[in-house]
Design a protein around this motif. Structure first.
Motif, PDB file in Angstrom:
ATOM      1  N   LYS A 139       0.890  -1.423  -0.056  1.00 43.33           N
ATOM      2  CA  LYS A 139       0.082  -0.275  -0.284  1.00 43.33           C
ATOM      3  C   LYS A 139       0.910   1.262   0.211  1.00 43.33           C
ATOM      4  CE  LYS A 139      -4.177  -2.334   2.320  1.00 43.33           C
ATOM      5  NZ  LYS A 139      -5.047  -1.595   3.499  1.00 43.33           N
ATOM      6  N   ALA A 140      -0.200   2.629  -0.216  1.00 36.55           N
ATOM      7  CA  ALA A 140       0.707   3.478  -0.467  1.00 36.55           C
ATOM      8  C   ALA A 140       2.070   3.321   0.884  1.00 36.55           C
ATOM      9  CB  ALA A 140      -0.337   4.816  -0.286  1.00 36.55           C
ATOM     10  N   ILE A 141       2.354   4.342   0.552  1.00 36.79           N
ATOM     11  CA  ILE A 141       4.622   5.038   1.117  1.00 36.79           C
ATOM     12  C   ILE A 141       3.664   5.833   1.512  1.00 36.79           C
ATOM     13  CG2 ILE A 141       6.841   5.746   1.492  1.00 36.79           C
ATOM     14  CD1 ILE A 141       7.149   3.136  -0.745  1.00 36.79           C
ATOM     15  N   THR A 142       3.932   6.044   3.103  1.00 34.27           N
ATOM     16  CA  THR A 142       3.085   8.017   3.976  1.00 34.27           C
ATOM     17  C   THR A 142       4.353   8.218   4.256  1.00 34.27           C
ATOM     18  OG1 THR A 142       3.685   6.369   6.512  1.00 34.27           O
ATOM     19  CG2 THR A 142       1.376   6.370   4.732  1.00 34.27           C
ATOM     20  N   CYS A 143       5.788   7.843   4.504  1.00 36.99           N
ATOM     21  CA  CYS A 143       7.119   8.638   5.057  1.00 36.99           C
ATOM     22  C   CYS A 143       8.554   7.840   4.603  1.00 36.99           C
ATOM     23  CB  CYS A 143       6.820   8.742   6.486  1.00 36.99           C
ATOM     24  SG  CYS A 143       7.662   9.815   7.344  1.00 36.99           S
ATOM     25  N   CYS A 156       7.842   3.760   5.524  1.00 42.49           N
ATOM     26  CA  CYS A 156       6.746   3.290   6.243  1.00 42.49           C
ATOM     27  C   CYS A 156       5.560   2.893   5.182  1.00 42.49           C
ATOM     28  CB  CYS A 156       7.130   3.098   7.381  1.00 42.49           C
ATOM     29  SG  CYS A 156       6.357   5.223   7.019  1.00 42.49           S
ATOM     30  N   SER A 157       4.706   2.305   5.518  1.00 36.78           N
ATOM     31  CA  SER A 157       3.405   2.421   4.045  1.00 36.78           C
ATOM     32  C   SER A 157       2.832   2.449   5.283  1.00 36.78           C
ATOM     33  CB  SER A 157       3.396   1.260   3.466  1.00 36.78           C
ATOM     34  OG  SER A 157       3.854   0.515   3.694  1.00 36.78           O
ATOM     35  N   LYS A 158       1.316   2.045   4.356  1.00 40.87           N
ATOM     36  CA  LYS A 158      -0.696   1.994   4.566  1.00 40.87           C
ATOM     37  C   LYS A 158      -0.682   0.410   4.918  1.00 40.87           C
ATOM     38  CE  LYS A 158      -2.825   6.503   3.153  1.00 40.87           C
ATOM     39  NZ  LYS A 158      -3.796   6.563   2.324  1.00 40.87           N
ATOM     40  N   ASP A 159       0.389  -0.375   4.798  1.00 39.21           N
ATOM     41  CA  ASP A 159      -0.057  -1.852   5.264  1.00 39.21           C
ATOM     42  C   ASP A 159       1.189  -2.519   6.350  1.00 39.21           C
ATOM     43  OD1 ASP A 159       3.077  -1.821   4.357  1.00 39.21           O
ATOM     44  OD2 ASP A 159       2.507  -2.938   2.436  1.00 39.21           O
ATOM     45  N   SER A 160       1.590  -1.066   6.875  1.00 44.38           N
ATOM     46  CA  SER A 160       2.302  -1.490   8.582  1.00 44.38           C
ATOM     47  C   SER A 160       3.304  -1.792   8.268  1.00 44.38           C
ATOM     48  CB  SER A 160       1.186  -2.602   9.389  1.00 44.38           C
ATOM     49  OG  SER A 160      -0.324  -2.322  10.043  1.00 44.38           O
ATOM     50  N   SER A 161       4.506  -2.265   7.512  1.00 49.62           N
ATOM     51  CA  SER A 161       5.936  -2.593   6.768  1.00 49.62           C
ATOM     52  C   SER A 161       6.780  -0.980   7.564  1.00 49.62           C
ATOM     53  CB  SER A 161       5.837  -2.550   5.998  1.00 49.62           C
ATOM     54  OG  SER A 161       5.037  -2.282   4.885  1.00 49.62           O
ATOM     55  N   ILE A 162       7.253  -1.727   7.623  1.00 55.07           N
ATOM     56  CA  ILE A 162       8.946  -0.717   7.650  1.00 55.07           C
ATOM     57  C   ILE A 162       9.832  -1.320   7.232  1.00 55.07           C
ATOM     58  CG2 ILE A 162      10.180   0.472   9.857  1.00 55.07           C
ATOM     59  CD1 ILE A 162       8.501   0.705  11.333  1.00 55.07           C
ATOM     60  N   ILE A 428       6.623   7.683  -2.505  1.00 53.31           N
ATOM     61  CA  ILE A 428       5.870   7.725  -3.899  1.00 53.31           C
ATOM     62  C   ILE A 428       4.554   6.862  -3.347  1.00 53.31           C
ATOM     63  CG2 ILE A 428       5.502   7.524  -6.276  1.00 53.31           C
ATOM     64  CD1 ILE A 428       8.206   8.720  -7.403  1.00 53.31           C
ATOM     65  N   GLY A 429       2.969   6.620  -3.564  1.00 47.99           N
ATOM     66  CA  GLY A 429       2.289   5.912  -3.336  1.00 47.99           C
ATOM     67  C   GLY A 429       1.325   6.491  -4.300  1.00 47.99           C
ATOM     68  N   ASN A 430       0.281   5.899  -4.252  1.00 52.61           N
ATOM     69  CA  ASN A 430      -1.186   5.942  -5.266  1.00 52.61           C
ATOM     70  C   ASN A 430      -1.719   6.975  -4.947  1.00 52.61           C
ATOM     71  OD1 ASN A 430      -1.314   4.041  -3.082  1.00 52.61           O
ATOM     72  ND2 ASN A 430      -2.356   2.297  -4.768  1.00 52.61           N
ATOM     73  N   GLU A 431      -1.873   6.536  -3.513  1.00 50.31           N
ATOM     74  CA  GLU A 431      -2.743   7.865  -2.523  1.00 50.31           C
ATOM     75  C   GLU A 431      -2.076   8.911  -1.301  1.00 50.31           C
ATOM     76  OE1 GLU A 431      -5.335   4.670  -1.561  1.00 50.31           O
ATOM     77  OE2 GLU A 431      -4.292   4.156   0.596  1.00 50.31           O
ATOM     78  N   HIS A 432      -3.045   9.694  -1.161  1.00 48.77           N
ATOM     79  CA  HIS A 432      -2.179  10.438  -0.210  1.00 48.77           C
ATOM     80  C   HIS A 432      -2.455   9.573   0.942  1.00 48.77           C
ATOM     81  CE1 HIS A 432      -2.007  13.713   2.635  1.00 48.77           C
ATOM     82  NE2 HIS A 432      -1.780  14.519   1.374  1.00 48.77           N
ATOM     83  N   ARG A 433      -1.049  10.486   2.149  1.00 44.20           N
ATOM     84  CA  ARG A 433      -0.925   9.554   3.150  1.00 44.20           C
ATOM     85  C   ARG A 433      -1.997   9.179   4.800  1.00 44.20           C
ATOM     86  NH1 ARG A 433       2.918  11.870   7.635  1.00 44.20           N
ATOM     87  NH2 ARG A 433       2.348  14.371   7.681  1.00 44.20           N
ATOM     88  N   PHE A 434      -3.264  10.321   4.303  1.00 46.35           N
ATOM     89  CA  PHE A 434      -4.110  10.645   5.541  1.00 46.35           C
ATOM     90  C   PHE A 434      -5.163  10.358   4.895  1.00 46.35           C
ATOM     91  CE2 PHE A 434      -1.925  14.134   6.937  1.00 46.35           C
ATOM     92  CZ  PHE A 434      -0.960  13.915   8.411  1.00 46.35           C
TER      93      PHE A 434
END
Length: 457
Positions: A139-143, A156-162, A428-434
């Motif tokens: 899922k999208a990378i947030t930071c 880190c991303s929305k799929d809880s991974s680091i 870069i993500g396919n959607e906004h981090r929020f």
């Protein structure tokens, strides 16, 4: 007087032994001998000790100011020697003095965090771009953040991974993932989307959408501990290296201070009336936070227990980044990129519609990330319009001048320069981090490493 001389001569001719244990008139000879020995010993002792005692006393009573003057003179002479060797002309004293003066000024500004280097004009269009992807970022990378030695990048991303990336090989070094096919509660891992990261020499800190903060070793990614206290998602993290304090902001409208050495809570800072969206550290014990829909930026003076309030120009301020200890840049959902100074309550300059107008709704494209090369005039911004924009900040911070655009497709959720300024890391993500209100199709969640080339003038 003749009596004593005659007595001494008649009795003994060996002066060193004559008056110690004889049975002659003990009282007078003993007194004379004592007088002579004591006077000789005192004079010899005085002659031997006087030079040493005078030197030790002079060294002992050097004041702190005099010691600083001595060190300053020594440092100044070393700089002069280095400049003479660099110029290879010992007779050009005027040029040496100019170089020494400039170097002293730069050192003083650097210690205060106010050294501004002009680099933007010498930046050429980057052509070396490396894309890094990993299956754990489904899922999208947030930071994203960079280690202090520029060796590793963390995302880190929305799929809880680091994921820990090696910047030399541009490959994955280590990763932590959450198995959604077999979900189970693990206190050492995140079970919710990870929204924020912060890294220092000793700690890697991550915050997720449930309010949990996890502290790890930045090299091995070993679990150190967890910090709980936020009632909603942790949207921003930053670490003070000097005090080993952690600062966090959250959707619960609060800013919290933590001690990473003792792994404990310190205090909570209140003031924001809406969700706090991002934060950064200007200098020791001074943190700046973005208030989102509140359209207010706050600078917190931790030691004084006070805060400064800065009013925006509308929209939601969602991203913020330090330029130097007295200036910072922000991006808003109304397409405005703003540069601020801590001595003025309003932005020093604004760039409206910085990333153009969205064709679907005729609204300005959302500025989702901003970045700044520390203590320089180079600023970047990102959105979902398919470009990363490079800007040059003028000397007085009164304007931002566009340099060029680098095409990158997707939502730009993070922009971080390496500490040496040689590379720009783009999340870069396919959607906004929020949120998930807009999806860019055909985009792979990845990190882009852009190599920067500066032309020396």
């Amino acid at each position: 007087m003749s009596f004593f001389i005659r007595k001494n001569v008649s009795k003994r001719k060996q002066p060193p032994v004559r008056v110690i244990n004889n049975h002659i008139k003990k009282k007078k000879t003993q007194n004379l001998a004592d007088d002579e020995i004591s006077s000789d010993s005192s004079e010899s002792d005085h002659d031997d000790r006087q030079p040493y005692s005078s030197e030790s006393e002079s060294e002992k009573f050097i004041t702190a100011g005099e010691k600083k003057v001595q060190l300053a003179k020594k440092y100044l002479s070393e700089i002069e020697e280095e400049e003479r060797r660099r110029l290879e002309d010992e007779d050009d004293d005027e040029q040496v003095n100019k170089n020494v003066l400039k170097r002293l000024k730069d050192d003083a500004l650097d210690q205060k965090g106010q050294l501004k280097t002009k680099l933007a004009d010498g930046l050429s269009f980057p052509t070396d771009i490396v894309e890094m992807r990993n299956r754990n970022h489904a899922k999208a990378i947030t930071c994203t953040v960079i280690s202090p030695d520029d060796k590793y990048a963390y995302s880190c991303s929305k799929d809880s991974s680091i994921v820990q990336w090696d910047l030399e090989t541009c490959k994955v070094h280590k990763s932590l993932s959450y198995n959604r096919k077999r979900p189970q509660h693990n206190p050492t891992h995140h079970n919710y989307p990870v929204l924020s990261l912060a890294v220092s020499d000793n700690y890697l800190v991550s915050g997720d959408n449930s309010g949990l903060i996890v502290v790890r070793n930045p090299i091995t990614l070993d679990y150190i501990g967890s910090l709980t206290g936020h009632k909603d998602g942790v949207t921003g993290l930053t670490i003070c290296n000097e005090s080993n304090q952690l600062f966090s902001c959250s959707k619960d409208k609060s800013v919290k201070v933590w001690n990473l050495v003792d792994m404990c809570y310190v205090e909570t800072l209140f003031g924001h009336q809406t969700e706090v969206t991002c934060m950064d550290m200007l200098q020791k014990d001074r943190v700046v936070t973005a208030g989102g829909l509140e359209n207010i930026v706050r600078v917190w003076k931790i030691q004084d227990d006070t805060q400064l309030i800065f009013n925006g120009t509308g929209g939601s301020i969602d991203t913020i980044q330090k330029i130097d200890s007295a200036h910072f840049v922000t991006g808003s959902d109304n397409g405005v990129v703003s540069v601020w100074g801590t001595l003025k309550k309003k932005p020093l300059c604004n760039v409206e519609n910085s990333h153009g107008i969205n064709n679907t709704n005729d609204q300005p494209n959302w500025v989702s990330a901003v970045g700044a090369l520390a203590n320089s005039d180079l600023i970047v911004s990102g959105s979902n319009d398919g470009t990363i924009k490079f800007w040059r900040c003028t000397n007085n911070y009164k304007s931002l001048l566009p340099l060029f655009n680098v095409p990158v497709k997707g939502f730009i959720n993070g922009l971080v320069f390496t500490n040496d300024g040689s590379r720009l890391i783009v999340a870069i993500g396919n959607e906004h981090r929020f949120g998930r209100w807009h999806d860019v199709t055909g985009v792979k969640n990845s990190l882009h490493v852009i190599k920067l080339n500066f032309i020396k003038k």
